[in-house]
Motif scaffolding. Structure first.
Motif, PDB file in Angstrom:
ATOM      1  N   GLY A   1      17.663   5.514   8.663  1.00  0.00           N
ATOM      2  CA  GLY A   1      17.550   4.056   8.809  1.00  0.00           C
ATOM      3  C   GLY A   1      16.684   3.460   7.700  1.00  0.00           C
ATOM      4  O   GLY A   1      16.280   4.159   6.756  1.00  0.00           O
ATOM      5  N   VAL A   2      16.403   2.170   7.874  1.00  0.00           N
ATOM      6  CA  VAL A   2      15.598   1.441   6.895  1.00  0.00           C
ATOM      7  C   VAL A   2      14.122   1.620   7.236  1.00  0.00           C
ATOM      8  O   VAL A   2      13.742   1.573   8.413  1.00  0.00           O
ATOM      9  CB  VAL A   2      15.995  -0.056   6.932  1.00  0.00           C
ATOM     10  N   MET A   3      13.291   1.843   6.235  1.00  0.00           N
ATOM     11  CA  MET A   3      11.851   1.959   6.482  1.00  0.00           C
ATOM     12  C   MET A   3      11.248   0.571   6.711  1.00  0.00           C
ATOM     13  O   MET A   3      11.775  -0.416   6.208  1.00  0.00           O
ATOM     14  CB  MET A   3      11.157   2.599   5.270  1.00  0.00           C
ATOM     15  N   ARG A   4      10.125   0.512   7.425  1.00  0.00           N
ATOM     16  CA  ARG A   4       9.423  -0.775   7.608  1.00  0.00           C
ATOM     17  C   ARG A   4       8.684  -1.165   6.342  1.00  0.00           C
ATOM     18  O   ARG A   4       8.543  -2.328   6.019  1.00  0.00           O
ATOM     19  CB  ARG A   4       8.406  -0.650   8.748  1.00  0.00           C
ATOM     20  N   GLY A   5       8.196  -0.163   5.620  1.00  0.00           N
ATOM     21  CA  GLY A   5       7.432  -0.413   4.402  1.00  0.00           C
ATOM     22  C   GLY A   5       8.074   0.284   3.218  1.00  0.00           C
ATOM     23  O   GLY A   5       9.294   0.466   3.193  1.00  0.00           O
ATOM     24  N   ALA A   6       7.232   0.674   2.268  1.00  0.00           N
ATOM     25  CA  ALA A   6       7.748   1.229   1.022  1.00  0.00           C
ATOM     26  C   ALA A   6       7.470   2.724   0.911  1.00  0.00           C
ATOM     27  O   ALA A   6       6.503   3.231   1.471  1.00  0.00           O
ATOM     28  CB  ALA A   6       7.083   0.518  -0.154  1.00  0.00           C
ATOM     29  N   MET A   7       8.338   3.393   0.131  1.00  0.00           N
ATOM     30  CA  MET A   7       8.047   4.773  -0.267  1.00  0.00           C
ATOM     31  C   MET A   7       7.010   4.721  -1.383  1.00  0.00           C
ATOM     32  O   MET A   7       7.014   3.801  -2.191  1.00  0.00           O
ATOM     33  CB  MET A   7       9.288   5.414  -0.912  1.00  0.00           C
TER      34      MET A   7
ATOM     35  N   GLY B   1       6.342   3.945   6.092  1.00  0.00           N
ATOM     36  CA  GLY B   1       6.038   3.696   4.690  1.00  0.00           C
ATOM     37  C   GLY B   1       4.714   2.984   4.542  1.00  0.00           C
ATOM     38  O   GLY B   1       3.912   2.942   5.486  1.00  0.00           O
ATOM     39  N   VAL B   2       4.484   2.401   3.382  1.00  0.00           N
ATOM     40  CA  VAL B   2       3.243   1.663   3.132  1.00  0.00           C
ATOM     41  C   VAL B   2       3.580   0.177   3.130  1.00  0.00           C
ATOM     42  O   VAL B   2       4.466  -0.263   2.406  1.00  0.00           O
ATOM     43  CB  VAL B   2       2.633   2.079   1.771  1.00  0.00           C
ATOM     44  N   ARG B   3       2.901  -0.581   3.990  1.00  0.00           N
ATOM     45  CA  ARG B   3       3.151  -2.024   4.086  1.00  0.00           C
ATOM     46  C   ARG B   3       2.152  -2.786   3.229  1.00  0.00           C
ATOM     47  O   ARG B   3       0.945  -2.602   3.373  1.00  0.00           O
ATOM     48  CB  ARG B   3       2.960  -2.510   5.528  1.00  0.00           C
ATOM     49  N   VAL B   4       2.657  -3.617   2.345  1.00  0.00           N
ATOM     50  CA  VAL B   4       1.789  -4.477   1.546  1.00  0.00           C
ATOM     51  C   VAL B   4       1.457  -5.685   2.404  1.00  0.00           C
ATOM     52  O   VAL B   4       2.364  -6.358   2.910  1.00  0.00           O
ATOM     53  CB  VAL B   4       2.503  -4.959   0.269  1.00  0.00           C
ATOM     54  N   THR B   5       0.173  -5.947   2.607  1.00  0.00           N
ATOM     55  CA  THR B   5      -0.230  -7.114   3.399  1.00  0.00           C
ATOM     56  C   THR B   5      -1.395  -7.809   2.708  1.00  0.00           C
ATOM     57  O   THR B   5      -1.918  -7.321   1.715  1.00  0.00           O
ATOM     58  CB  THR B   5      -0.674  -6.734   4.833  1.00  0.00           C
TER      59      THR B   5
ATOM     60  N   HIS C   1      14.192 -18.303  -0.485  1.00  0.00           N
ATOM     61  CA  HIS C   1      12.755 -17.997  -0.350  1.00  0.00           C
ATOM     62  C   HIS C   1      12.440 -16.546  -0.718  1.00  0.00           C
ATOM     63  O   HIS C   1      11.330 -16.203  -1.109  1.00  0.00           O
ATOM     64  CB  HIS C   1      12.255 -18.313   1.060  1.00  0.00           C
ATOM     65  N   ARG C   2      13.459 -15.656  -0.600  1.00  0.00           N
ATOM     66  CA  ARG C   2      13.223 -14.241  -0.914  1.00  0.00           C
ATOM     67  C   ARG C   2      12.760 -14.025  -2.351  1.00  0.00           C
ATOM     68  O   ARG C   2      11.969 -13.130  -2.623  1.00  0.00           O
ATOM     69  CB  ARG C   2      14.524 -13.438  -0.758  1.00  0.00           C
ATOM     70  N   THR C   3      13.300 -14.828  -3.272  1.00  0.00           N
ATOM     71  CA  THR C   3      12.976 -14.606  -4.686  1.00  0.00           C
ATOM     72  C   THR C   3      11.485 -14.831  -4.926  1.00  0.00           C
ATOM     73  O   THR C   3      10.806 -13.996  -5.515  1.00  0.00           O
ATOM     74  CB  THR C   3      13.813 -15.541  -5.583  1.00  0.00           C
TER      75      THR C   3
ATOM     76  N   TRP D   1      15.560  -3.320  -3.190  1.00  0.00           N
ATOM     77  CA  TRP D   1      16.609  -4.247  -2.798  1.00  0.00           C
ATOM     78  C   TRP D   1      16.527  -4.457  -1.298  1.00  0.00           C
ATOM     79  O   TRP D   1      15.989  -3.625  -0.563  1.00  0.00           O
ATOM     80  CB  TRP D   1      17.997  -3.878  -3.306  1.00  0.00           C
ATOM     81  N   SER D   2      17.050  -5.607  -0.871  1.00  0.00           N
ATOM     82  CA  SER D   2      16.858  -6.066   0.502  1.00  0.00           C
ATOM     83  C   SER D   2      17.723  -5.296   1.489  1.00  0.00           C
ATOM     84  O   SER D   2      18.782  -4.778   1.131  1.00  0.00           O
ATOM     85  CB  SER D   2      17.206  -7.555   0.563  1.00  0.00           C
ATOM     86  N   ASP D   3      17.275  -5.273   2.750  1.00  0.00           N
ATOM     87  CA  ASP D   3      18.132  -4.702   3.792  1.00  0.00           C
ATOM     88  C   ASP D   3      19.010  -5.787   4.432  1.00  0.00           C
ATOM     89  O   ASP D   3      19.822  -5.495   5.305  1.00  0.00           O
ATOM     90  CB  ASP D   3      17.294  -3.976   4.851  1.00  0.00           C
ATOM     91  N   ASP D   4      18.862  -7.029   4.004  1.00  0.00           N
ATOM     92  CA  ASP D   4      19.705  -8.118   4.506  1.00  0.00           C
ATOM     93  C   ASP D   4      21.141  -7.893   4.013  1.00  0.00           C
ATOM     94  O   ASP D   4      21.379  -7.832   2.806  1.00  0.00           O
ATOM     95  CB  ASP D   4      19.128  -9.440   3.957  1.00  0.00           C
TER      96      ASP D   4
ATOM     97  N   GLY E   1      15.426  -1.149   0.688  1.00  0.00           N
ATOM     98  CA  GLY E   1      14.087  -0.575   0.750  1.00  0.00           C
ATOM     99  C   GLY E   1      13.309  -0.820  -0.516  1.00  0.00           C
ATOM    100  O   GLY E   1      13.751  -1.535  -1.426  1.00  0.00           O
ATOM    101  N   ARG E   2      12.129  -0.222  -0.531  1.00  0.00           N
ATOM    102  CA  ARG E   2      11.240  -0.381  -1.689  1.00  0.00           C
ATOM    103  C   ARG E   2      10.655   0.979  -2.051  1.00  0.00           C
ATOM    104  O   ARG E   2      10.352   1.775  -1.157  1.00  0.00           O
ATOM    105  CB  ARG E   2      10.069  -1.305  -1.349  1.00  0.00           C
ATOM    106  N   ALA E   3      10.479   1.200  -3.356  1.00  0.00           N
ATOM    107  CA  ALA E   3       9.756   2.380  -3.828  1.00  0.00           C
ATOM    108  C   ALA E   3       8.707   1.918  -4.823  1.00  0.00           C
ATOM    109  O   ALA E   3       9.016   1.149  -5.741  1.00  0.00           O
ATOM    110  CB  ALA E   3      10.722   3.353  -4.504  1.00  0.00           C
TER     111      ALA E   3
HETATM  112  P1  AMP Z   1      13.322  -7.362   2.303  1.00  0.00           P
HETATM  113  O1  AMP Z   1      13.400  -7.741   0.860  1.00  0.00           O
HETATM  114  O2  AMP Z   1      12.351  -8.184   3.086  1.00  0.00           O
HETATM  115  O3  AMP Z   1      14.683  -7.256   2.923  1.00  0.00           O
HETATM  116  O4  AMP Z   1      12.713  -5.912   2.307  1.00  0.00           O
HETATM  117  C1  AMP Z   1      13.411  -4.811   1.766  1.00  0.00           C
HETATM  118  C2  AMP Z   1      12.698  -3.550   2.157  1.00  0.00           C
HETATM  119  O5  AMP Z   1      11.417  -3.538   1.559  1.00  0.00           O
HETATM  120  C3  AMP Z   1      12.458  -3.384   3.642  1.00  0.00           C
HETATM  121  O6  AMP Z   1      13.541  -2.718   4.224  1.00  0.00           O
HETATM  122  C4  AMP Z   1      11.226  -2.509   3.685  1.00  0.00           C
HETATM  123  O7  AMP Z   1      11.592  -1.163   3.505  1.00  0.00           O
HETATM  124  C5  AMP Z   1      10.480  -2.948   2.438  1.00  0.00           C
HETATM  125  N1  AMP Z   1       9.438  -3.950   2.698  1.00  0.00           N
HETATM  126  C6  AMP Z   1       9.584  -5.192   3.213  1.00  0.00           C
HETATM  127  N2  AMP Z   1       8.403  -5.823   3.292  1.00  0.00           N
HETATM  128  C7  AMP Z   1       7.476  -4.961   2.804  1.00  0.00           C
HETATM  129  C8  AMP Z   1       6.071  -5.017   2.633  1.00  0.00           C
HETATM  130  N3  AMP Z   1       5.347  -6.085   2.977  1.00  0.00           N
HETATM  131  N4  AMP Z   1       5.465  -3.928   2.113  1.00  0.00           N
HETATM  132  C9  AMP Z   1       6.165  -2.828   1.759  1.00  0.00           C
HETATM  133  N5  AMP Z   1       7.486  -2.731   1.892  1.00  0.00           N
HETATM  134  C10 AMP Z   1       8.147  -3.765   2.416  1.00  0.00           C
END
Ligand code: AMP
Length: 261
Positions: free
Chosen positions: A117-123, A140-144, A168-170, A192-195, A225-227
């Protein structure tokens, strides 16, 4: 000046059946907390969530780091294969080995979490060996704790709109990647986005700026996802701490260039 004022991190997470639906992040003045939270709740509601959390934390002013958006280059590619090839060569230019770039790209394309599946954060990926370094491969690692001053947000939106980039994504990805590239040991990022309706993604690097690639996956594909690539042999601990804990505020925009097709 805003940086001398108290700032708050405002974060939203919407889910259904434990599955992530939508998230948002900002760093704002106390007087802006209410409207930031309301904007995020409005966004969450468009996804028909079962559960929404909004978290608000005052940030440690002494730890605040400010930065600038990368210069944005708009690439032109004919299809997904060309887009992915372009991403690989851009990553190599920024110092990532082909092995590491390819491993990360294949993992995102396949679903980088252990269950596919899709990770919540990044590799976190070693830029030499391609080894994955994040402690939890599902989360993964979440950037906050990042955001952009309101004046810079307006400037950024105006500049992007002049290039027909109104999603808004850009802007949000540009701001997130500014923090990622400011982290210790990080040399590049692939995303790249999971949308399923959004096929664009990017490679951002300290050396080459932010390259937006319009096709990194096919329409309808809900994998993304993100790496974050760390210089070969780096210890990920300080990068993880910076990405998750250090407040980061963008105060300046970059330039935009469009490549000829
Ligand atoms: P998004 O561009 O929001 O669709 O995000 C694409 C992917 O980037 C997501 O599936 C996550 O794996 C990852 N991701 C989203 N938000 C974050 C974040 N704040 N920090 C790290 N990874 C993220």
């Amino acid at each position: 000046m805003v940086i001398n004022s108290t700032l708050f991190s405002v974060r939203m997470h919407a889910s259904r059946d434990q599955r992530h639906l939508s998230g948002a992040e900002d760093l704002v003045l106390g007087t802006e907390v209410g409207s930031a939270a309301q904007t995020m709740l409005r966004r969450a509601w468009t996804h028909l969530p079962q559960s929404v959390s909004v978290t608000i934390d005052q940030v440690d002013a002494a730890a605040l780091v400010t930065g600038r958006l990368s210069d944005l280059t708009l690439a032109s590619v004919v299809d997904v294969a060309a887009g992915r090839q372009r991403a690989l060569s851009e990553l190599q230019k920024s110092g990532v080995s082909l092995l590491a770039a390819n491993r990360a790209l294949v993992a995102i394309a396949a679903g980088a979490a252990p269950d596919g599946g899709v990770m919540r954060g990044a590799m976190l990926v070693d830029a030499g060996s391609g080894e994955r370094l994040e402690p939890d491969q599902s989360r993964g690692v979440r950037v906050t704790r990042f955001g952009v001053t309101s004046a810079t947000k307006v400037d950024c939106e105006r500049l992007l709109a002049a290039h027909a980039l109104t999603h808004h994504r850009t802007r949000e990805a540009l701001v997130l990647s500014a923090k990622v590239l400011a982290a210790p040991a990080v040399i590049a990022e692939l995303c790249w986005s999971d949308d399923p309706d959004y096929t664009a993604g990017y490679v951002a690097s300290k050396s080459g700026g932010y390259l937006r690639i319009p096709q990194l996956k096919n329409m309808g594909d809900s994998r993304g996802g993100r790496a974050f690539f760390l210089a070969a042999g780096s210890d990920p601990a300080s990068a993880i701490h910076f990405l998750e804990q250090t407040p980061f505020l963008v105060t300046t925009i970059g330039a935009v260039h469009r490549e000829e097709p």
